[in-house]
Motif scaffolding. Structure first.
Motif, PDB file in Angstrom:
ATOM      1  N   GLY A 350       0.811  -1.220   0.000  1.00  0.00           N
ATOM      2  CA  GLY A 350       0.000   0.000   0.000  1.00  0.00           C
ATOM      3  C   GLY A 350       0.838   1.261   0.000  1.00  0.00           C
ATOM      4  O   GLY A 350       0.402   2.310  -0.489  1.00  0.00           O
ATOM      5  N   SER A 351       2.045   1.162   0.525  1.00  0.00           N
ATOM      6  CA  SER A 351       2.919   2.351   0.599  1.00  0.00           C
ATOM      7  C   SER A 351       3.625   2.632  -0.725  1.00  0.00           C
ATOM      8  O   SER A 351       4.310   3.636  -0.861  1.00  0.00           O
ATOM      9  N   HIS A 352       3.454   1.747  -1.708  1.00  0.00           N
ATOM     10  CA  HIS A 352       4.146   1.901  -2.991  1.00  0.00           C
ATOM     11  C   HIS A 352       3.210   2.306  -4.122  1.00  0.00           C
ATOM     12  O   HIS A 352       3.243   1.730  -5.206  1.00  0.00           O
ATOM     13  N   GLY A 353       2.384   3.305  -3.868  1.00  0.00           N
ATOM     14  CA  GLY A 353       1.556   3.870  -4.932  1.00  0.00           C
ATOM     15  C   GLY A 353       2.303   5.037  -5.552  1.00  0.00           C
ATOM     16  O   GLY A 353       2.252   6.153  -5.051  1.00  0.00           O
ATOM     17  N   HIS A 354       3.002   4.787  -6.639  1.00  0.00           N
ATOM     18  CA  HIS A 354       3.854   5.817  -7.239  1.00  0.00           C
ATOM     19  C   HIS A 354       3.088   6.630  -8.276  1.00  0.00           C
ATOM     20  O   HIS A 354       2.565   6.083  -9.246  1.00  0.00           O
ATOM     21  N   PHE A 355       3.035   7.941  -8.061  1.00  0.00           N
ATOM     22  CA  PHE A 355       2.321   8.875  -8.934  1.00  0.00           C
ATOM     23  C   PHE A 355       0.845   8.464  -9.066  1.00  0.00           C
ATOM     24  O   PHE A 355       0.148   8.438  -8.075  1.00  0.00           O
ATOM     25  N   GLU A 356       0.381   8.100 -10.281  1.00  0.00           N
ATOM     26  CA  GLU A 356      -1.055   7.900 -10.488  1.00  0.00           C
ATOM     27  C   GLU A 356      -1.527   6.451 -10.338  1.00  0.00           C
ATOM     28  O   GLU A 356      -2.698   6.152 -10.568  1.00  0.00           O
ATOM     29  N   LEU A 357      -0.631   5.537  -9.964  1.00  0.00           N
ATOM     30  CA  LEU A 357      -1.071   4.146  -9.899  1.00  0.00           C
ATOM     31  C   LEU A 357      -0.257   3.338  -8.898  1.00  0.00           C
ATOM     32  O   LEU A 357       0.974   3.368  -8.916  1.00  0.00           O
ATOM     33  N   ASN A 358      -0.967   2.605  -8.041  1.00  0.00           N
ATOM     34  CA  ASN A 358      -0.312   1.611  -7.196  1.00  0.00           C
ATOM     35  C   ASN A 358      -0.153   0.335  -8.027  1.00  0.00           C
ATOM     36  O   ASN A 358      -1.114  -0.143  -8.621  1.00  0.00           O
ATOM     37  N   VAL A 359       1.062  -0.181  -8.093  1.00  0.00           N
ATOM     38  CA  VAL A 359       1.310  -1.361  -8.928  1.00  0.00           C
ATOM     39  C   VAL A 359       1.649  -2.600  -8.088  1.00  0.00           C
ATOM     40  O   VAL A 359       2.502  -3.407  -8.454  1.00  0.00           O
ATOM     41  N   PHE A 360       0.933  -2.746  -6.979  1.00  0.00           N
ATOM     42  CA  PHE A 360       1.028  -3.952  -6.148  1.00  0.00           C
ATOM     43  C   PHE A 360      -0.360  -4.564  -5.954  1.00  0.00           C
ATOM     44  O   PHE A 360      -0.597  -5.302  -5.011  1.00  0.00           O
ATOM     45  N   LYS A 361      -1.265  -4.242  -6.865  1.00  0.00           N
ATOM     46  CA  LYS A 361      -2.662  -4.637  -6.703  1.00  0.00           C
ATOM     47  C   LYS A 361      -2.873  -6.155  -6.578  1.00  0.00           C
ATOM     48  O   LYS A 361      -3.596  -6.601  -5.678  1.00  0.00           O
ATOM     49  N   PRO A 362      -2.273  -6.977  -7.454  1.00  0.00           N
ATOM     50  CA  PRO A 362      -2.510  -8.428  -7.321  1.00  0.00           C
ATOM     51  C   PRO A 362      -2.046  -9.000  -5.979  1.00  0.00           C
ATOM     52  O   PRO A 362      -2.707  -9.872  -5.411  1.00  0.00           O
ATOM     53  N   LEU A 363      -0.929  -8.496  -5.469  1.00  0.00           N
ATOM     54  CA  LEU A 363      -0.453  -8.948  -4.158  1.00  0.00           C
ATOM     55  C   LEU A 363      -1.428  -8.540  -3.063  1.00  0.00           C
ATOM     56  O   LEU A 363      -1.781  -9.345  -2.188  1.00  0.00           O
ATOM     57  N   ILE A 364      -1.870  -7.293  -3.110  1.00  0.00           N
ATOM     58  CA  ILE A 364      -2.819  -6.807  -2.105  1.00  0.00           C
ATOM     59  C   ILE A 364      -4.091  -7.646  -2.139  1.00  0.00           C
ATOM     60  O   ILE A 364      -4.602  -8.071  -1.092  1.00  0.00           O
ATOM     61  N   ALA A 365      -4.599  -7.894  -3.351  1.00  0.00           N
ATOM     62  CA  ALA A 365      -5.825  -8.685  -3.497  1.00  0.00           C
ATOM     63  C   ALA A 365      -5.628 -10.099  -2.951  1.00  0.00           C
ATOM     64  O   ALA A 365      -6.474 -10.622  -2.205  1.00  0.00           O
ATOM     65  N   HIS A 366      -4.515 -10.711  -3.316  1.00  0.00           N
ATOM     66  CA  HIS A 366      -4.240 -12.078  -2.865  1.00  0.00           C
ATOM     67  C   HIS A 366      -4.154 -12.147  -1.344  1.00  0.00           C
ATOM     68  O   HIS A 366      -4.783 -13.014  -0.708  1.00  0.00           O
ATOM     69  N   ASN A 367      -3.399 -11.243  -0.753  1.00  0.00           N
ATOM     70  CA  ASN A 367      -3.200 -11.276   0.701  1.00  0.00           C
ATOM     71  C   ASN A 367      -4.490 -11.026   1.466  1.00  0.00           C
ATOM     72  O   ASN A 367      -4.809 -11.741   2.419  1.00  0.00           O
ATOM     73  N   ILE A 368      -5.229 -10.007   1.075  1.00  0.00           N
ATOM     74  CA  ILE A 368      -6.432  -9.650   1.843  1.00  0.00           C
ATOM     75  C   ILE A 368      -7.500 -10.729   1.717  1.00  0.00           C
ATOM     76  O   ILE A 368      -8.163 -11.089   2.696  1.00  0.00           O
ATOM     77  N   LEU A 369      -7.656 -11.295   0.512  1.00  0.00           N
ATOM     78  CA  LEU A 369      -8.674 -12.331   0.320  1.00  0.00           C
ATOM     79  C   LEU A 369      -8.261 -13.628   1.004  1.00  0.00           C
ATOM     80  O   LEU A 369      -9.106 -14.353   1.543  1.00  0.00           O
ATOM     81  N   GLN A 370      -6.969 -13.919   1.018  1.00  0.00           N
ATOM     82  CA  GLN A 370      -6.497 -15.094   1.754  1.00  0.00           C
ATOM     83  C   GLN A 370      -6.733 -14.919   3.252  1.00  0.00           C
ATOM     84  O   GLN A 370      -7.168 -15.856   3.941  1.00  0.00           O
ATOM     85  N   SER A 371      -6.466 -13.731   3.763  1.00  0.00           N
ATOM     86  CA  SER A 371      -6.682 -13.476   5.197  1.00  0.00           C
ATOM     87  C   SER A 371      -8.150 -13.644   5.568  1.00  0.00           C
ATOM     88  O   SER A 371      -8.479 -14.252   6.596  1.00  0.00           O
ATOM     89  N   ILE A 372      -9.039 -13.096   4.743  1.00  0.00           N
ATOM     90  CA  ILE A 372     -10.480 -13.230   4.995  1.00  0.00           C
ATOM     91  C   ILE A 372     -10.868 -14.704   5.015  1.00  0.00           C
ATOM     92  O   ILE A 372     -11.581 -15.174   5.912  1.00  0.00           O
TER      93      ILE A 372
END
Length: 462
Positions: A350-372
């Motif tokens: 989440g801390s790596h949103g550079h300029f107009e786009l965060n490019v860690f979206k698939p990791l974020i999605a995978h981690n949060i959905l796995q945690s849920i």
């Protein structure tokens, strides 16, 4: 295996004839063959919900031919139902915006829609994956919107019901154990008494508070990025498209989604998900404490605390006959470690949103959905196969209570702290009871001692 030719802006490529995906997906299979984790079906389903909603808006506004929009809607419904799960082969680790996964969905819908309309797969006629299925959209707004939809669906369907079940089972134990007075422990040492019900009320309160936090954090998840397209400006979409598509998403999911107040933030940062993950992190911290306490209190049966009798669900050992282990607690604590680790990953991503786009979206999605997923399943099992069947060993609890030296705390207001400490230390040294040493001291008589040192009266303020 038979193949067909598909093409994209790079050129042509062979695609398995029986699959609905196209050139973009086929290239991604080759260039992003990383690890074993596939993109989760709920995320694919959520993207299909967006495609269906977009097609509905486009048919209403006559931006796409009705027959094309209807075929897109039908193909989207097949994805949503899980019928086409075998046509999504991509791994989590891909480009940071999730473009490969968005195109995978676009291509499958397009080719299935072409088939529905009697056309030939791979021709992009009369349904084009970009011009029709992805119309008015960009991966950059589709993927974050899909993440929010997936989080909301899974939390509503799985996570919250599982936590509510645990809350309910803990409440039952609070009631069942309310009259069982036991030794308290601080610093892992004996402390003043409390009831086993009071101890469990602490656990129940923790879970109740976690549910409250998650529900609050979900309110932010209900804001969607859709309509921001490439960088948040909404280029290549019509004015008001954001409100219209989100209205359709709301109808499909029956979840109160609404347009985000700022699309630039919604594409470039994922603070809402970081915040939501924080509530899952707190839940994991709470569950770690609860599961550990229960397994420690159930340790034994003859060389541990032994205050709780754990359900015997399965043989505990492959070599030691008759052993019962705290398996449910151990499973929960492992899940907690994983969820805490996932949150660290989401925080960094989440801390790596550079300029107009965060490019860690698939990791974020995978981690949060796995945690849920892990929290939902583990708390459900923990509720049903551990907490529900817990029993108190009243004899063991009474034995500990009778021998507790910290009952001396009740004497302190009458004979002073220092005198009380001397009595407790003598009892420990001489291996005698507190009562024996108190009466020997001459500072109190038996009648007063019995009246003052009553554990049942020590679990509430005077």
């Amino acid at each position: 295996m038979k193949f067909r030719k598909e093409f994209d802006s790079i050129g042509s490529i062979n695609v398995p004839k029986d699959k609905y995906w196209g050139a973009s997906t086929q290239r991604s299979k080759k260039y992003f063959d990383i690890g074993e984790f596939l993109v989760r079906p709920i995320l694919i389903k959520s993207i299909a919900i967006i495609k269906k909603a977009a097609a509905k808006v486009h048919i209403n506004e006559k931006q796409i031919l009705p027959k094309v929009s209807k075929a897109i809607i039908k193909a989207s419904d097949e994805i949503i139902s899980g019928k086409l799960n075998d046509h999504f082969p991509l791994k989590v680790w891909q480009t940071g915006s999730g473009t490969q996964t968005n195109m995978n969905v676009n291509e499958v819908i397009a080719n299935r829609a072409i088939e529905i309309l009697g056309g030939k797969k791979g021709t992009k006629k009369p349904v084009h994956p970009n011009d029709h299925v992805n119309k008015s959209q960009s991966t950059n707004d589709v993927f974050p919107t899909a993440m929010h939809i997936a989080i909301a669906i899974e939390s509503k369907k799985k996570l919250l019901p599982s936590l509510e079940l645990l809350n309910k089972e803990l409440k039952r134990k609070v009631s069942q154990f309310k009259n069982i007075v036991k030794v308290g422990r601080t610093h892992l040492q004996d402390a003043t008494p409390l009831s086993l019900g009071q101890e469990f009320s602490g656990y129940q309160s923790q879970i109740e508070d976690c549910i409250f936090r998650i529900k609050n954090a979900l309110k932010e998840i209900h804001f969607l990025a859709q309509g921001g397209t490439a960088v948040g400006t909404g280029i290549n979409s019509k004015r008001g498209f954001d409100k219209k598509i989100i209205k359709e998403i709301k109808k499909i999911t029956k979840i109160p989604f609404k347009p985000t107040k700022n699309k630039f933030s919604a594409l470039a940062a994922h603070d809402e998900i970081v915040n939501f993950s924080g509530t899952l992190n707190t839940t994991a911290v709470s569950l770690m404490k609860i599961a550990n306490d229960i397994r420690f209190l159930g340790s034994g049966p003859r060389a541990g605390y032994g205050e709780l009798i754990l359900p015997a669900n399965e043989p505990g050992s492959s070599i030691m006959p008759g052993k019962v282990n705290p398996t449910q607690s151990e499973a929960v604590t492992m899940v907690c470690v994983k969820v805490i680790g996932n949150h660290n990953g989401i925080t960094m991503a989440g801390s790596h949103g550079h300029f107009e786009l965060n490019v860690f979206k698939p990791l974020i999605a995978h981690n949060i959905l796995q945690s849920i997923d892990l929290l939902a399943d583990s708390t459900k099992n923990f509720s049903m196969y551990c907490v529900r069947g817990l029993k108190a060993d009243k004899n063991k609890i009474q034995e500990y209570l009778n021998n507790s030296l910290m009952l001396v705390t009740a004497l302190a207001p009458y004979i002073g702290y220092d005198n009380s400490a001397k009595i407790a230390k003598k009892a420990l040294k001489n291996n005698t009871t507190l009562k024996e040493e108190a009466l020997k001291s001459g500072l109190i008589n038996e009648k007063d001692y019995n009246l003052i040192v009553n554990p049942k009266k020590m679990i509430y303020p005077a």
